[in-house]
Design a protein around this motif. Sequence first.
Motif, PDB file in Angstrom:
ATOM      1  N   HIS A  92       0.887  -1.223   0.044  1.00 44.58           N
ATOM      2  CA  HIS A  92       0.095   0.127  -0.092  1.00 44.58           C
ATOM      3  C   HIS A  92       0.989   1.017   0.005  1.00 44.58           C
ATOM      4  O   HIS A  92       1.433   1.618   0.992  1.00 44.58           O
ATOM      5  CB  HIS A  92      -1.053  -0.023   1.086  1.00 44.58           C
ATOM      6  N   LEU A  93       1.200   1.834  -1.094  1.00 50.81           N
ATOM      7  CA  LEU A  93       2.206   2.866  -1.415  1.00 50.81           C
ATOM      8  C   LEU A  93       1.841   4.294  -0.755  1.00 50.81           C
ATOM      9  O   LEU A  93       2.439   4.697  -0.163  1.00 50.81           O
ATOM     10  CB  LEU A  93       2.257   2.870  -2.678  1.00 50.81           C
ATOM     11  N   ASP A  94       0.463   4.643  -1.003  1.00 54.49           N
ATOM     12  CA  ASP A  94       0.069   5.996  -0.377  1.00 54.49           C
ATOM     13  C   ASP A  94      -1.447   5.756  -0.237  1.00 54.49           C
ATOM     14  O   ASP A  94      -2.017   4.593  -0.560  1.00 54.49           O
ATOM     15  CB  ASP A  94       0.697   7.254  -1.029  1.00 54.49           C
ATOM     16  N   HIS A  95      -1.961   7.081  -0.234  1.00 56.52           N
ATOM     17  CA  HIS A  95      -3.580   6.976   0.010  1.00 56.52           C
ATOM     18  C   HIS A  95      -4.168   6.359  -1.067  1.00 56.52           C
ATOM     19  O   HIS A  95      -5.147   5.492  -1.030  1.00 56.52           O
ATOM     20  CB  HIS A  95      -4.121   8.324   0.142  1.00 56.52           C
ATOM     21  N   HIS A  96      -3.710   6.585  -2.392  1.00 55.19           N
ATOM     22  CA  HIS A  96      -4.513   6.027  -3.727  1.00 55.19           C
ATOM     23  C   HIS A  96      -3.714   4.697  -4.217  1.00 55.19           C
ATOM     24  O   HIS A  96      -4.385   3.985  -4.917  1.00 55.19           O
ATOM     25  CB  HIS A  96      -4.408   7.156  -4.630  1.00 55.19           C
ATOM     26  N   ASN A  97      -2.426   4.888  -4.131  1.00 54.25           N
ATOM     27  CA  ASN A  97      -1.583   3.706  -4.869  1.00 54.25           C
ATOM     28  C   ASN A  97      -1.051   2.574  -4.309  1.00 54.25           C
ATOM     29  O   ASN A  97      -0.643   2.812  -3.192  1.00 54.25           O
ATOM     30  CB  ASN A  97      -0.397   4.661  -5.460  1.00 54.25           C
ATOM     31  N   CYS A  98      -1.340   1.570  -5.152  1.00 53.75           N
ATOM     32  CA  CYS A  98      -0.933   0.262  -4.772  1.00 53.75           C
ATOM     33  C   CYS A  98       0.236   0.022  -5.514  1.00 53.75           C
ATOM     34  O   CYS A  98       0.035  -0.089  -6.743  1.00 53.75           O
ATOM     35  CB  CYS A  98      -2.012  -0.864  -4.572  1.00 53.75           C
ATOM     36  N   VAL A  99       1.156  -0.731  -5.108  1.00 50.35           N
ATOM     37  CA  VAL A  99       2.373  -1.574  -5.934  1.00 50.35           C
ATOM     38  C   VAL A  99       1.928  -3.079  -5.661  1.00 50.35           C
ATOM     39  O   VAL A  99       2.038  -3.612  -4.731  1.00 50.35           O
ATOM     40  CB  VAL A  99       3.569  -1.245  -5.779  1.00 50.35           C
ATOM     41  N   GLU A 100       1.697  -3.746  -6.960  1.00 47.57           N
ATOM     42  CA  GLU A 100       1.825  -5.214  -6.674  1.00 47.57           C
ATOM     43  C   GLU A 100       2.869  -5.901  -7.700  1.00 47.57           C
ATOM     44  O   GLU A 100       3.167  -5.416  -9.023  1.00 47.57           O
ATOM     45  CB  GLU A 100       0.436  -5.657  -7.369  1.00 47.57           C
ATOM     46  N   VAL A 101       3.641  -6.791  -7.120  1.00 43.25           N
ATOM     47  CA  VAL A 101       4.630  -7.558  -7.867  1.00 43.25           C
ATOM     48  C   VAL A 101       4.110  -8.887  -8.052  1.00 43.25           C
ATOM     49  O   VAL A 101       3.971  -9.721  -6.867  1.00 43.25           O
ATOM     50  CB  VAL A 101       6.300  -7.309  -7.392  1.00 43.25           C
ATOM     51  N   ILE A 102       4.045  -9.170  -9.425  1.00 42.06           N
ATOM     52  CA  ILE A 102       3.592 -10.925  -9.611  1.00 42.06           C
ATOM     53  C   ILE A 102       4.560 -11.569 -10.265  1.00 42.06           C
ATOM     54  O   ILE A 102       5.129 -11.263 -11.420  1.00 42.06           O
ATOM     55  CB  ILE A 102       2.242 -10.795 -10.333  1.00 42.06           C
ATOM     56  N   VAL A 103       5.019 -12.785  -9.728  1.00 35.88           N
ATOM     57  CA  VAL A 103       5.990 -13.811 -10.227  1.00 35.88           C
ATOM     58  C   VAL A 103       5.279 -14.760 -11.025  1.00 35.88           C
ATOM     59  O   VAL A 103       4.507 -15.363 -10.175  1.00 35.88           O
ATOM     60  CB  VAL A 103       7.070 -14.124  -9.334  1.00 35.88           C
ATOM     61  N   VAL A 104       5.564 -14.855 -12.321  1.00 33.08           N
ATOM     62  CA  VAL A 104       4.700 -16.031 -13.144  1.00 33.08           C
ATOM     63  C   VAL A 104       5.783 -16.936 -13.677  1.00 33.08           C
ATOM     64  O   VAL A 104       6.737 -16.494 -14.193  1.00 33.08           O
ATOM     65  CB  VAL A 104       3.718 -15.338 -14.006  1.00 33.08           C
ATOM     66  N   ARG A 105       5.465 -18.167 -13.864  1.00 34.42           N
ATOM     67  CA  ARG A 105       5.949 -19.069 -14.683  1.00 34.42           C
ATOM     68  C   ARG A 105       5.303 -19.735 -16.029  1.00 34.42           C
ATOM     69  O   ARG A 105       4.040 -19.749 -15.626  1.00 34.42           O
ATOM     70  CB  ARG A 105       6.380 -20.029 -13.918  1.00 34.42           C
ATOM     71  N   GLY A 106       5.705 -20.051 -16.954  1.00 34.96           N
ATOM     72  CA  GLY A 106       4.960 -20.147 -18.099  1.00 34.96           C
ATOM     73  C   GLY A 106       6.016 -20.067 -19.510  1.00 34.96           C
ATOM     74  O   GLY A 106       6.933 -19.899 -19.462  1.00 34.96           O
ATOM     75  N   THR A 107       5.083 -20.089 -20.674  1.00 30.82           N
ATOM     76  CA  THR A 107       5.952 -19.804 -21.925  1.00 30.82           C
ATOM     77  C   THR A 107       5.846 -18.248 -22.082  1.00 30.82           C
ATOM     78  O   THR A 107       5.041 -17.531 -21.187  1.00 30.82           O
ATOM     79  CB  THR A 107       5.161 -20.438 -22.978  1.00 30.82           C
ATOM     80  N   GLY A 108       6.639 -17.754 -22.704  1.00 32.74           N
ATOM     81  CA  GLY A 108       6.707 -16.231 -23.121  1.00 32.74           C
ATOM     82  C   GLY A 108       5.042 -15.770 -23.545  1.00 32.74           C
ATOM     83  O   GLY A 108       5.087 -14.852 -23.020  1.00 32.74           O
ATOM     84  N   ALA A 109       4.652 -16.409 -24.517  1.00 33.60           N
ATOM     85  CA  ALA A 109       3.518 -15.998 -24.891  1.00 33.60           C
ATOM     86  C   ALA A 109       2.268 -16.016 -23.763  1.00 33.60           C
ATOM     87  O   ALA A 109       1.405 -15.016 -23.488  1.00 33.60           O
ATOM     88  CB  ALA A 109       2.959 -16.898 -26.050  1.00 33.60           C
ATOM     89  N   GLN A 110       2.406 -16.935 -22.812  1.00 29.97           N
ATOM     90  CA  GLN A 110       1.355 -17.243 -21.634  1.00 29.97           C
ATOM     91  C   GLN A 110       1.499 -16.066 -20.914  1.00 29.97           C
ATOM     92  O   GLN A 110       0.684 -15.280 -20.286  1.00 29.97           O
ATOM     93  CB  GLN A 110       1.473 -18.459 -21.090  1.00 29.97           C
ATOM     94  N   ILE A 111       2.798 -15.808 -20.538  1.00 24.81           N
ATOM     95  CA  ILE A 111       3.327 -14.550 -19.654  1.00 24.81           C
ATOM     96  C   ILE A 111       2.859 -13.211 -20.270  1.00 24.81           C
ATOM     97  O   ILE A 111       2.141 -12.468 -19.365  1.00 24.81           O
ATOM     98  CB  ILE A 111       4.705 -14.588 -19.169  1.00 24.81           C
ATOM     99  N   ARG A 112       3.154 -12.945 -21.370  1.00 28.77           N
ATOM    100  CA  ARG A 112       2.908 -11.772 -22.099  1.00 28.77           C
ATOM    101  C   ARG A 112       1.429 -11.705 -22.021  1.00 28.77           C
ATOM    102  O   ARG A 112       1.069 -10.252 -22.016  1.00 28.77           O
ATOM    103  CB  ARG A 112       3.451 -11.786 -23.556  1.00 28.77           C
ATOM    104  N   GLY A 113       0.725 -12.575 -22.339  1.00 30.41           N
ATOM    105  CA  GLY A 113      -0.903 -12.278 -22.476  1.00 30.41           C
ATOM    106  C   GLY A 113      -1.434 -12.049 -21.144  1.00 30.41           C
ATOM    107  O   GLY A 113      -2.184 -11.161 -21.059  1.00 30.41           O
TER     108      GLY A 113
END
Length: 136
Positions: A92-113
């Motif tokens: 929870h960065l400030d009153h409005h903003n959230c930062v989310e970091v998502i780690v994913v595994r798969g093929t390049g096309a799946q992750i780009r999608g």
Amino acid sequence: MAPIERFGVSMPEELLREFDRAIEDAGYANRSEAVRDIARDYLVRRRWELPDGEVVGTITLVYDHHVPGVEQGLTEAQHDAEATVICNTHVHLDHHNCVEVIVVRGTGAQIRGLADRLISMRGVKHGELSCTAAQR
Ligand code: NI
């Protein structure tokens, strides 16, 4: 550690001088270390283009959690994804903003999608996909 093989490389003098300056600025101890990293980077890029190469992506999002539906949309997109979500960190960065970091595994096309769907969502102000893969 895997066995090491040595090989010679020919290149124009001026190119080699510029390369040496650049890798010294970057803090490389020697050419071999720099060339190994460049080879790995090349292989990661190639693997991202393969239809069945397994790669790892990190998707960073900044969004306004007050925008109606944005949190539900982000959750649904991750549940629907062909890529496998490994973990997810929320700040929870400030009153409005959230930062989310998502780690994913798969093929390049799946992750780009998945990254495209998340980044283009209403309420998401900025997003970036970082591309990597397991290394030798
Ligand atoms: Ni938040």
